[in-house]
Design a protein around this motif. Sequence first.
Motif, PDB file in Angstrom:
ATOM      1  N   SER B 109      21.031  -5.335  52.361  1.00  0.00           N
ATOM      2  CA  SER B 109      20.274  -6.545  52.689  1.00  0.00           C
ATOM      3  C   SER B 109      21.006  -7.841  52.366  1.00  0.00           C
ATOM      4  O   SER B 109      20.857  -8.822  53.095  1.00  0.00           O
ATOM      5  N   GLY B 141      18.422  -3.448  55.194  1.00  0.00           N
ATOM      6  CA  GLY B 141      17.963  -3.556  53.805  1.00  0.00           C
ATOM      7  C   GLY B 141      17.951  -2.198  53.133  1.00  0.00           C
ATOM      8  O   GLY B 141      17.300  -1.285  53.623  1.00  0.00           O
ATOM      9  N   GLY B 142      18.697  -2.076  52.036  1.00  0.00           N
ATOM     10  CA  GLY B 142      18.710  -0.820  51.288  1.00  0.00           C
ATOM     11  C   GLY B 142      19.639   0.235  51.846  1.00  0.00           C
ATOM     12  O   GLY B 142      19.584   1.390  51.409  1.00  0.00           O
ATOM     13  N   GLU B 170      25.449  -3.330  42.342  1.00  0.00           N
ATOM     14  CA  GLU B 170      24.149  -2.663  42.431  1.00  0.00           C
ATOM     15  C   GLU B 170      24.178  -1.511  43.427  1.00  0.00           C
ATOM     16  O   GLU B 170      23.522  -0.500  43.236  1.00  0.00           O
ATOM     17  N   HIS B 185      13.628  12.736  53.124  1.00  0.00           N
ATOM     18  CA  HIS B 185      12.994  11.748  54.012  1.00  0.00           C
ATOM     19  C   HIS B 185      14.062  10.840  54.634  1.00  0.00           C
ATOM     20  O   HIS B 185      14.278   9.721  54.180  1.00  0.00           O
ATOM     21  N   ARG B 187      16.003   8.197  56.889  1.00  0.00           N
ATOM     22  CA  ARG B 187      15.543   6.909  57.425  1.00  0.00           C
ATOM     23  C   ARG B 187      16.156   6.610  58.784  1.00  0.00           C
ATOM     24  O   ARG B 187      15.587   5.864  59.569  1.00  0.00           O
ATOM     25  N   TRP B 244      10.902 -12.721  54.103  1.00  0.00           N
ATOM     26  CA  TRP B 244      10.202 -11.609  53.478  1.00  0.00           C
ATOM     27  C   TRP B 244       9.978 -11.875  52.003  1.00  0.00           C
ATOM     28  O   TRP B 244       9.361 -11.104  51.322  1.00  0.00           O
ATOM     29  N   ARG B 245      10.523 -12.969  51.521  1.00  0.00           N
ATOM     30  CA  ARG B 245      10.380 -13.245  50.097  1.00  0.00           C
ATOM     31  C   ARG B 245      10.302 -14.751  49.898  1.00  0.00           C
ATOM     32  O   ARG B 245      11.130 -15.495  50.401  1.00  0.00           O
ATOM     33  N   GLN B 256      13.239 -10.007  37.805  1.00  0.00           N
ATOM     34  CA  GLN B 256      14.156  -9.423  38.781  1.00  0.00           C
ATOM     35  C   GLN B 256      15.571  -9.335  38.221  1.00  0.00           C
ATOM     36  O   GLN B 256      16.234  -8.295  38.362  1.00  0.00           O
ATOM     37  N   ARG B 259      15.812  -6.612  35.766  1.00  0.00           N
ATOM     38  CA  ARG B 259      15.725  -5.297  36.406  1.00  0.00           C
ATOM     39  C   ARG B 259      17.060  -4.916  37.054  1.00  0.00           C
ATOM     40  O   ARG B 259      17.526  -3.778  36.947  1.00  0.00           O
ATOM     41  N   VAL B 260      17.666  -5.880  37.759  1.00  0.00           N
ATOM     42  CA  VAL B 260      18.964  -5.611  38.392  1.00  0.00           C
ATOM     43  C   VAL B 260      20.013  -5.332  37.318  1.00  0.00           C
ATOM     44  O   VAL B 260      20.823  -4.402  37.443  1.00  0.00           O
ATOM     45  N   TRP B 263      19.519  -1.873  36.048  1.00  0.00           N
ATOM     46  CA  TRP B 263      19.929  -0.913  37.091  1.00  0.00           C
ATOM     47  C   TRP B 263      21.452  -0.737  37.064  1.00  0.00           C
ATOM     48  O   TRP B 263      21.968   0.385  37.100  1.00  0.00           O
ATOM     49  N   HIS B 351      19.945 -12.714  48.031  1.00  0.00           N
ATOM     50  CA  HIS B 351      19.621 -12.877  49.447  1.00  0.00           C
ATOM     51  C   HIS B 351      19.656 -14.349  49.848  1.00  0.00           C
ATOM     52  O   HIS B 351      18.867 -15.142  49.335  1.00  0.00           O
TER      53      HIS B 351
END
Lengths: 44, 383
Positions: B109, B141-142, B170, B185, B187, B244-245, B256, B259-260, B263, B351
């Motif tokens: 993304s 994205g992702g 990341e 699953h 994508r 989207w944000r 955030q 969290r990053v 990660w 982003h």
Amino acid sequence: MSKTLARLAGMAVQAAVLGYLLFIAVMRMVAVESGATVFRYQGF
Amino acid sequence: MRLLAGVISTQNPPIIPPTPTPTQAGNPVRIFLKALVTPSWGSVLGTLLVAAALLAACVLLVTPQRLARVDVGYLLQDARDDFAYISWRAFRIVEAGPQPAAVALLGASSMLHGITSDADVAGVIRERTGKRVAIHDLTAGGLSPWEGASLMDRIGADFDGVIVLGIGAELLATPPSELEGLRRHPRLAFRSSVFDEELRIAGMEPIPATGNYFIDNSQFFTARIGTIGRLVTGPIEHSRHTDWRKSLDAKTWRFQVDRVSEWIRVGYPANAQANFDVLGRLIARARARGEVRVALLVTPINPRALAEFDPGVDERFMADARAFAAASGVELWRLDEEAALRENEFDDWCHLGNNDGRVRYTRALANRVARLGDFSQAPGDSL
């Protein structure tokens, strides 16, 4: 003749609508059963 | 009295059922409506036949070649359905056949939001080289390294040109559990032998394939079955940069960034080497199939976030990326400074949400691509 055709047409339309809905329902059930989802990236 | 009764009885006519008139029971419209709403064995059989016919049509008629020819707006669950979009683009690229030279942009993304459009990249390359070069923007994205490898496998049979791989600490921290999730699953709208190979390398068994495209990718289609209604309502537009944000408040920003950081702190040491290896195999496969030049693009990071991250993490990541680029014979680009990206041009930690920033970043990237690529075989302006 026209009465038979009218009856068959009614049944055909009913079958088309219900068949389409049945198809969608089966596909949705398969999606739920398999866990299929549309991925939406939400970031961290 | 008996006589009187007889008189009375002869005066009252017997009760006779009313005879249907042609405008009532015999009316074809009434018969049609009655048959429409009345259950019957005929309609039950017809219902099953219609459902079976629709399923058979999907199994027999849905193929990548046909999907490549339809408007992508029929496939998208919503305007930001990136994986449906890049799958469709991959099908289109294959259907378009070999190009003299092309550019593939693969990344997640932060790369997607850093580039205005493939047309803008093509425009800058055309300015600098005078050549028309096909740009295959396959960012989503992702997007994981394994999906990037699958996409490159899909389009790579006749691919000659430049591959730009978006990377970041990341991304390289992505754990193998993500691969297991993608195994169960998927994508993308296609299976890939390369993806299966990556699964085996990671010690996982690929899900057996039937050989039928629709069945083997049924999760992609069943998850989007509602889009069948687009046959009536019409296609929608894919929106690359839909907001989207919203800008983050201080609390969300802190959450955030923490969290990053966590990660990367946990995931990078454990998973970076395996993920570099995935990229290395992607590059090796592409080189084995065509004339390619590859660049690693360190995707944009908000300078404020970079200042708040543990500095050791970025230093280690860049050292590893340089070593990998040197060992693989590829270029390594970090264009944030060249594009003069500013804190207030980002929506969050990575982003870009500001079009001016995107325009500068796109130009910086396209300039590098123009310098790296050999587009001599591409058609010129005169064509």
